[in-house]
Structure formats: structure tokens, C-alpha cells
Scaffold this motif. Structure first.
Motif, short mmCIF file in Angstrom:
data_model
loop_
_atom_site.label_atom_id
_atom_site.label_comp_id
_atom_site.label_asym_id
_atom_site.label_seq_id
_atom_site.Cartn_x
_atom_site.Cartn_y
_atom_site.Cartn_z
N LEU A 1 -120.51 79.10 -0.70
CA LEU A 1 -121.01 79.52 0.28
C LEU A 1 -120.51 79.00 1.45
CD1 LEU A 1 -123.51 79.86 -2.13
CD2 LEU A 1 -124.80 80.30 0.05
N GLY A 2 -119.82 78.09 1.51
CA GLY A 2 -118.63 78.30 3.32
C GLY A 2 -118.42 78.87 3.69
N GLU A 3 -116.81 79.39 1.97
CA GLU A 3 -116.03 79.83 2.91
C GLU A 3 -115.82 81.52 3.75
OE1 GLU A 3 -113.56 79.39 -1.10
OE2 GLU A 3 -114.86 80.25 -1.23
N ALA A 4 -117.74 81.95 3.43
CA ALA A 4 -117.74 83.32 4.56
C ALA A 4 -118.95 82.26 5.99
CB ALA A 4 -118.28 84.14 4.03
N ARG A 5 -118.18 83.33 7.21
CA ARG A 5 -118.95 83.10 8.23
C ARG A 5 -120.45 83.38 8.53
NH1 ARG A 5 -115.31 79.84 8.02
NH2 ARG A 5 -117.24 78.26 7.37
N SER A 6 -121.20 82.71 8.10
CA SER A 6 -123.10 82.86 8.56
C SER A 6 -123.84 81.71 9.22
CB SER A 6 -123.57 83.27 7.41
OG SER A 6 -123.95 81.64 6.19
N ALA A 7 -125.22 82.37 8.89
CA ALA A 7 -125.94 81.62 10.03
C ALA A 7 -126.08 80.30 8.99
CB ALA A 7 -127.04 81.79 9.72
N ILE A 8 -125.61 80.09 7.80
CA ILE A 8 -125.61 78.72 6.91
C ILE A 8 -124.63 78.32 7.90
CG2 ILE A 8 -124.57 77.51 5.52
CD1 ILE A 8 -125.44 80.25 3.69
N ARG B 1 -135.28 68.74 7.82
CA ARG B 1 -136.02 69.11 6.28
C ARG B 1 -135.84 70.46 6.54
NH1 ARG B 1 -139.59 64.32 7.37
NH2 ARG B 1 -141.12 66.52 8.25
N GLU B 2 -136.58 70.76 7.94
CA GLU B 2 -136.04 72.21 7.92
C GLU B 2 -134.51 73.28 7.57
OE1 GLU B 2 -137.53 76.36 8.43
OE2 GLU B 2 -138.81 74.29 7.72
N ASN B 3 -133.75 72.27 7.64
CA ASN B 3 -132.45 72.80 8.05
C ASN B 3 -131.74 72.84 6.60
OD1 ASN B 3 -131.56 73.94 10.24
ND2 ASN B 3 -131.30 71.81 11.12
N ILE B 4 -132.86 71.67 5.73
CA ILE B 4 -132.45 72.16 4.39
C ILE B 4 -133.23 72.82 3.85
CG2 ILE B 4 -132.81 70.38 1.81
CD1 ILE B 4 -130.87 68.64 3.66
N ARG B 5 -134.77 73.10 4.20
CA ARG B 5 -135.02 74.60 3.75
C ARG B 5 -134.34 75.51 3.93
NH1 ARG B 5 -139.51 72.08 6.52
NH2 ARG B 5 -140.85 70.46 5.16
N ARG B 6 -133.74 76.08 4.80
CA ARG B 6 -132.93 77.02 5.46
C ARG B 6 -131.69 77.36 4.21
NH1 ARG B 6 -133.53 76.44 12.44
NH2 ARG B 6 -135.49 77.17 11.68
N VAL B 7 -131.26 76.05 4.45
CA VAL B 7 -129.77 76.31 3.04
C VAL B 7 -130.44 76.47 2.03
CG1 VAL B 7 -128.06 75.10 1.79
CG2 VAL B 7 -128.32 74.45 4.72
N GLY B 8 -131.54 75.97 1.31
CA GLY B 8 -131.97 76.54 0.43
C GLY B 8 -132.62 77.88 -0.29
N ARG B 9 -133.37 78.15 1.02
CA ARG B 9 -133.72 79.55 0.67
C ARG B 9 -132.82 80.21 1.18
NH1 ARG B 9 -136.38 78.08 6.15
NH2 ARG B 9 -138.62 77.59 5.23
N ALA B 10 -131.04 80.50 1.67
CA ALA B 10 -129.94 81.09 1.61
C ALA B 10 -129.40 81.33 0.49
CB ALA B 10 -129.06 80.79 2.73
N ILE B 11 -129.23 80.11 -0.40
CA ILE B 11 -129.27 79.61 -2.00
C ILE B 11 -129.94 80.42 -3.29
CG2 ILE B 11 -128.33 78.24 -3.40
CD1 ILE B 11 -126.95 75.88 -1.02
N GLY B 12 -131.07 80.44 -3.10
CA GLY B 12 -131.75 81.24 -4.00
C GLY B 12 -131.74 82.97 -3.40
N LEU B 13 -131.50 83.15 -2.32
CA LEU B 13 -131.46 84.24 -2.13
C LEU B 13 -130.44 84.81 -3.02
CD1 LEU B 13 -132.02 87.56 -0.97
CD2 LEU B 13 -130.69 87.11 1.06
N GLU B 14 -128.90 83.79 -2.65
CA GLU B 14 -128.06 84.50 -3.40
C GLU B 14 -127.58 84.01 -4.93
OE1 GLU B 14 -124.94 85.99 -2.31
OE2 GLU B 14 -125.94 85.73 -0.49
N ILE B 15 -128.82 83.32 -4.99
CA ILE B 15 -128.81 82.85 -6.96
C ILE B 15 -129.94 84.52 -7.18
CG2 ILE B 15 -129.89 82.01 -8.11
CD1 ILE B 15 -129.29 79.47 -7.29
N SER B 16 -130.75 85.02 -6.43
CA SER B 16 -131.09 86.09 -6.98
C SER B 16 -130.37 87.29 -7.22
CB SER B 16 -132.06 86.41 -5.62
OG SER B 16 -131.95 86.67 -4.57
N LYS B 17 -129.52 87.38 -6.41
CA LYS B 17 -128.26 88.59 -6.47
C LYS B 17 -127.98 88.78 -7.86
CE LYS B 17 -127.72 88.81 -1.72
NZ LYS B 17 -127.04 88.87 -0.55
N THR B 18 -127.92 87.57 -8.25
CA THR B 18 -127.62 87.99 -10.02
C THR B 18 -128.36 87.40 -11.18
OG1 THR B 18 -127.66 84.86 -10.69
CG2 THR B 18 -125.59 85.94 -9.42
N LEU B 19 -129.73 87.96 -11.05
CA LEU B 19 -130.98 87.95 -12.15
C LEU B 19 -130.85 89.41 -12.51
CD1 LEU B 19 -132.93 85.05 -10.71
CD2 LEU B 19 -130.43 84.77 -11.63
#
Length: 230
Positions: free
Chosen positions: A18-25, A45-63
């Protein structure tokens, strides 16, 4: 990255950096790495959660999704909803905030927990010891296994072997905040069928202690404070 296969027939199907594209991450990662900011444990901890949310959203697009008919106050409406059963499993202890972030995206997911830690020997070397496992059935479900730091890849690999007895998932996603290139290469050579790896950053090196460089330090200690155990 294309699928690769080793002599065991295992393969990593795709690596999502995900770091290959510029984003809020990028902002979250800057605070996670910065020694002047990361000492605020709650914010770390909150920034770890934020990255988790971002990755979770990307995974959700593949389901897979199914359309269901719902009733709004004004009309009937065909609405797509998640059709897959999802299990989110974290590697203790550093994975807990990332686990929470992914659960924000999949609030109805089943949960699992597994301990995998570095067991150090007198000569300074270490092995990954897997102990406690709490896991629902994985048969036919989408498994998201998360750990914020992917250094050598051994924690992910040993955790998945420990989870084999719980059934064969429909799909397997590995999620990390930072990976070393060494760890990515290791998983690309030796991990399980149809694995997709999701990571916010891939760093170039491991030091002599097998910590990721530049990395961010010890994620568990930064989340929860230092521990006495080595």
C-alpha cells in the motif's frame, strides 16, 4: 507480484504494497516511525489501528458479496452485503491494535488469537515458539492473519502451520504494517496456498538482531510498555 511456487506447492499469490501509492497511510507511518511521536503509547496504538482499518478496507474489496432486499423508511432497496464468512486472527501481543482496526471493517467477523514469540538461545540466536491458540473453524472461510511487524516471516509461517488443524480457509490474507524485504521474499518462497500479503511499507534491511531497518523499533513495547521477558 505474480504467484510463485516452491517445491512444497505453496505460493504467495499477490503482494499488495500500500505504500507504493501516496495516501493518508503515509501520515500514520510517519508518526509510527518518529521517535519524537511514538512514545505516546495511546497515539501509537491508534495509528496501528488506523493502518489496520486501511488494510481491512482494501481486503474487503476482494471478497464476495450478495445482494439482499432491505426495507428503508421509504422503499424496498437491493443492497449488497458481505457474502463471505471472515475470521480475523492476531499474533499476540503486538497485533492487538491492528486486530481492532481490521475488526472495525469486519465487525461481525469471528476472532482468533495465537501466541508466537522469539525464544532466545544462549548464543543469541532465536526460534519462533508458538504456544496459546484460540481459534474457530476456518473451513471455507476467509482468514485474515495479522501481525504488525513481518521481519523474517517465521511468525506468520509457524502460526499458519499451527492453524492447519482448524480447517482449510477459502482464502488467506496476511496483513502487516511494516515488512522487511527479507521477510517478503521468505514468504514468497515458503508460504501457503493462494496467500495474499497486505503491507503498508516494505523496508530494505534486517539488522543482526533481526529487527527491521529503518522500521520503528519493538511494536509490542511501544504499544504496551517494555516487558521483563527477553
Amino acid at each position: 507480484m505474480d504467484a510463485s511456487t516452491d517445491k512444497k506447492g505453496f505460493r504467495v499469490k499477490k503482494i499488495h504494497h500500500l505504500g507504493e501509492a501516496r495516501s493518508a497511510i503515509d501520515n500514520y507511518m510517519a508518526d509510527l516511525r518518529n521517535v519524537d511521536v511514538q512514545t505516546d503509547r495511546a497515539m501509537f496504538r491508534e495509528n496501528i489501528r488506523r493502518v489496520g482499518r486501511a488494510i481491512g478496507l482494501e481486503i474487503s474489496k476482494t471478497l464476495d458479496y450478495k445482494e439482499v432486499l432491505i426495507t428503508t423508511p421509504l422503499a424496498k432497496h437491493g443492497q449488497f452485503q458481505l457474502g463471505d464468512e471472515v475470521v480475523v486472527i492476531t499474533i499476540l501481543r503486538a497485533g492487538l491494535p491492528m486486530h481492532e482496526g481490521i475488526l472495525d471493517v469486519f465487525p461481525k467477523a469471528e476472532n482468533g488469537f495465537i501466541s508466537a514469540y522469539r525464544k532466545h538461545d544462549a548464543d543469541g540466536s532465536f526460534t519462533i515458539d508458538v504456544g496459546y491458540v484460540a481459534c474457530p473453524s476456518l473451513e471455507g472461510k476467509v482468514l485474515i492473519l495479522n501481525d504488525p511487524m513481518l521481519a523474517t516471516g517465521a511468525s506468520f509461517e509457524n502460526a499458519m502451520y499451527a492453524l492447519k488443524e482448524y480447517g482449510k480457509p477459502k482464502a488467506l490474507h496476511l496483513a502487516a504494517v511494516i515488512a522487511s524485504q527479507y521477510g517478503v521474499n521468505a514468504l514468497d518462497k515458503s508460504f501457503g496456498d493462494d496467500v495474499e500479503l497486505w503491507v503498508a511499507a516494505i523496508d530494505p534491511e534486517l539488522n543482526e538482531d533481526k529487527y527491521i531497518v529503518p522500521g520503528l523499533g519493538d511494536a509490542g513495547d511501544l504499544c504496551f510498555g517494555p516487558k521483563l521477558q527477553s
